[in-house]
Design an enzyme around this catalytic site. Structure first.
Site, PDB file in Angstrom:
ATOM      1  N   CYS A 165      30.747  41.983  49.438  1.00 48.18           N
ATOM      2  CA  CYS A 165      32.565  40.915  48.890  1.00 48.18           C
ATOM      3  C   CYS A 165      32.673  41.027  47.480  1.00 48.18           C
ATOM      4  CB  CYS A 165      32.807  40.706  49.923  1.00 48.18           C
ATOM      5  SG  CYS A 165      34.725  39.838  49.689  1.00 48.18           S
ATOM      6  N   GLU A 210      33.472  35.684  41.122  1.00 50.48           N
ATOM      7  CA  GLU A 210      32.103  35.769  41.996  1.00 50.48           C
ATOM      8  C   GLU A 210      32.146  37.027  43.365  1.00 50.48           C
ATOM      9  OE1 GLU A 210      32.018  30.793  42.652  1.00 50.48           O
ATOM     10  OE2 GLU A 210      33.718  31.684  43.978  1.00 50.48           O
ATOM     11  N   SER A 257      45.783  42.943  53.805  1.00 49.17           N
ATOM     12  CA  SER A 257      46.095  41.462  54.414  1.00 49.17           C
ATOM     13  C   SER A 257      47.585  40.893  54.873  1.00 49.17           C
ATOM     14  CB  SER A 257      45.692  40.282  53.222  1.00 49.17           C
ATOM     15  OG  SER A 257      44.634  40.616  53.316  1.00 49.17           O
ATOM     16  N   LEU A 258      48.247  40.803  56.132  1.00 48.54           N
ATOM     17  CA  LEU A 258      48.877  40.426  56.265  1.00 48.54           C
ATOM     18  C   LEU A 258      49.811  40.422  56.583  1.00 48.54           C
ATOM     19  CD1 LEU A 258      51.399  42.761  57.083  1.00 48.54           C
ATOM     20  CD2 LEU A 258      51.036  42.319  59.795  1.00 48.54           C
ATOM     21  N   HIS A 259      48.855  38.939  57.264  1.00 49.60           N
ATOM     22  CA  HIS A 259      49.408  37.405  58.184  1.00 49.60           C
ATOM     23  C   HIS A 259      50.858  36.728  58.793  1.00 49.60           C
ATOM     24  CE1 HIS A 259      45.743  37.086  56.189  1.00 49.60           C
ATOM     25  NE2 HIS A 259      46.233  36.941  54.458  1.00 49.60           N
ATOM     26  N   ASN A 304      39.918  29.016  55.931  1.00 50.29           N
ATOM     27  CA  ASN A 304      38.913  28.437  55.231  1.00 50.29           C
ATOM     28  C   ASN A 304      39.431  27.265  54.284  1.00 50.29           C
ATOM     29  OD1 ASN A 304      36.371  29.545  56.487  1.00 50.29           O
ATOM     30  ND2 ASN A 304      37.913  31.292  56.167  1.00 50.29           N
ATOM     31  N   CYS A 358      44.079  36.165  39.728  1.00 54.55           N
ATOM     32  CA  CYS A 358      44.959  36.893  40.616  1.00 54.55           C
ATOM     33  C   CYS A 358      45.633  37.224  40.222  1.00 54.55           C
ATOM     34  CB  CYS A 358      44.533  37.175  42.177  1.00 54.55           C
ATOM     35  SG  CYS A 358      44.626  38.222  43.299  1.00 54.55           S
ATOM     36  N   CYS A 389      35.929  33.582  53.187  1.00 55.68           N
ATOM     37  CA  CYS A 389      37.297  33.864  52.670  1.00 55.68           C
ATOM     38  C   CYS A 389      38.818  33.794  51.904  1.00 55.68           C
ATOM     39  CB  CYS A 389      37.926  34.715  53.807  1.00 55.68           C
ATOM     40  SG  CYS A 389      37.545  36.155  54.575  1.00 55.68           S
ATOM     41  N   CYS A 408      45.535  30.829  49.503  1.00 54.73           N
ATOM     42  CA  CYS A 408      44.161  31.714  48.885  1.00 54.73           C
ATOM     43  C   CYS A 408      43.350  31.226  47.709  1.00 54.73           C
ATOM     44  CB  CYS A 408      44.624  32.878  48.571  1.00 54.73           C
ATOM     45  SG  CYS A 408      43.056  33.120  47.459  1.00 54.73           S
ATOM     46  N   GLY A 446      40.995  38.819  43.358  1.00 53.01           N
ATOM     47  CA  GLY A 446      41.686  39.791  43.225  1.00 53.01           C
ATOM     48  C   GLY A 446      41.778  40.612  43.649  1.00 53.01           C
ATOM     49  N   GLU A 447      43.957  41.061  43.479  1.00 48.63           N
ATOM     50  CA  GLU A 447      43.879  42.340  43.969  1.00 48.63           C
ATOM     51  C   GLU A 447      43.409  43.306  43.325  1.00 48.63           C
ATOM     52  OE1 GLU A 447      46.411  42.805  46.529  1.00 48.63           O
ATOM     53  OE2 GLU A 447      45.820  45.293  45.939  1.00 48.63           O
ATOM     54  N   CYS A 477      49.219  34.494  46.705  1.00 49.36           N
ATOM     55  CA  CYS A 477      49.526  33.547  47.609  1.00 49.36           C
ATOM     56  C   CYS A 477      48.659  32.063  48.122  1.00 49.36           C
ATOM     57  CB  CYS A 477      47.778  34.440  48.951  1.00 49.36           C
ATOM     58  SG  CYS A 477      48.170  36.443  48.922  1.00 49.36           S
TER      59      CYS A 477
END
Ligand code: SF4
Length: 336
Positions: free
Chosen positions: A97, A84, A210-212, A286, A104, A329, A111, A155-156, A108
């Site tokens: 995007c 997508e 992407s730290l979080h 989300n 992936c 996201c 996700c 994906g990374e 995570c």
């Protein structure tokens, strides 16, 4: 094939090398989907090409439009797999995007893509074609070309390093889309070795992480690969990145209730990113299904904003777009 390989092919066929340039231009600059579209090449040559090659172009199988203008494409690849990509319009920009892998490699927990597992890496042309499809949609629906690209889809990207960089090379080349690398951001969950490699290659596009969480224990609980690439290694790679590129680092950050909505978490974030000019994007969460992760309160987000600003760190709070079509996201999961 590279342009040189195409030129050599035509010479081997007893033709002129410049035919290779023409075909290359049709494939990349004009995104031709068939040899028949290559109208400045004789019919005979086009049939000969048909005998030797196939053009594995992508196909937008399904396009969904959100009430906020966001568009999500389900993109079918030549082998039937689907990824997508999303077009995000604002007043002044259109951002694509794009995906870099089918599924992936990472895991995570918040996700939806992670649940698909990695099926394969995308080829450079498959990444490039997602951008072309969104550029066409931007022109059609918003009367303007695509302005920005983020590698933040499925994906990374740094786990598909060569193909992603090759695609960016084509996107920014005058022989491709001629976009400025300054308008491209590669977003990674943080693969230290690859961040250093990008720094060594002095890439001109932006880096987002992407730290979080800046606390190992918390980060490992939500992004299990952090056990392999702990924050110490990530920080060292980012210091190296900044030393080599002098380019500001963006951190993507979601604040979840009961996970990272404490003052201790904000203080750790400040400590982690203060070494270089940084920007923190706080992204709205989300929910993807079972409600395991919940968006933190507005008060917690405000606390982040205040403390980061007091420490001279730029912070933006981003509302997610395209939620009603699962395009926001963390939601890309080939649901349809
Ligand atoms: S957040 Fe990004 S890196 Fe993590 S599983 Fe999802 S697609 Fe992969």
């Amino acid at each position: 094939m590279t342009k040189d390989q195409l030129r050599d092919f035509f010479v081997d066929q007893g033709d002129k090398a410049f035919r290779g340039n023409q075909v290359y231009e049709w494939l990349w600059q004009k995104s031709a989907h068939s040899f028949d579209a290559m109208t400045n090449i004789s019919k005979e040559t086009r049939s000969m090409l048909e005998e030797h090659f196939v053009i594995n172009h992508i196909k937008v199988d399904q396009m969904q439009r959100s009430s906020d203008g966001t568009i999500k494409n389900a993109v079918r690849l030549h082998d039937g797999l689907v990824v997508e990509s999303v077009l995000i319009p604002t007043e002044t920009r259109t951002t694509a995007c794009v995906s870099s892998q089918v599924g992936c490699s990472l895991d995570c927990r918040f996700c939806a893509t992670a649940r698909l597992k990695r099926m394969r890496n995308l080829n450079p042309d498959e990444i490039y074609d997602q951008v072309v499809a969104i550029d066409n949609e931007s022109r059609l629906y918003f009367n303007r070309p695509l302005s920005n690209i983020v590698f933040m889809g499925m994906g990374e990207p740094l786990m598909n390093y060569n193909n992603v960089l090759n695609a960016i090379e084509k996107i920014t080349s005058p022989e491709g889309l001629g976009m400025s690398p300054k308008r491209i951001v590669v977003s990674t969950s943080g693969v230290p070795k690859m961040i250093k490699r990008m720094a060594d290659e002095k890439v001109k596009f932006g880096l987002a992480v992407s730290l979080h969480s800046a606390i190992d224990e918390v980060r490992t609980s939500i992004m299990p690969f952090n056990a392999t690439f702990p924050l110490k290694d990530l920080r060292e790679a980012l210091e190296y990145w900044y030393a080599q590129t002098k380019s500001r680092i963006t951190y993507e950050y979601v604040v979840w209730s009961g996970i990272n909505d404490t003052k201790e978490a904000v203080d750790a974030l400040v400590k982690f990113c203060k070494f270089a000019p940084s920007k923190v994007n706080i992204i709205e969460y989300n929910p993807i299904d079972d409600g395991e992760f919940q968006q933190a309160s507005a008060k917690a987000v405000e606390m982040y904003q205040n403390i980061l600003e007091q420490n001279g760190i730029t912070v933006t709070v981003r509302r997610s777009r395209g939620k009603d079509i699962d395009a926001a996201c963390g939601q890309l999961a080939n649901k349809q």
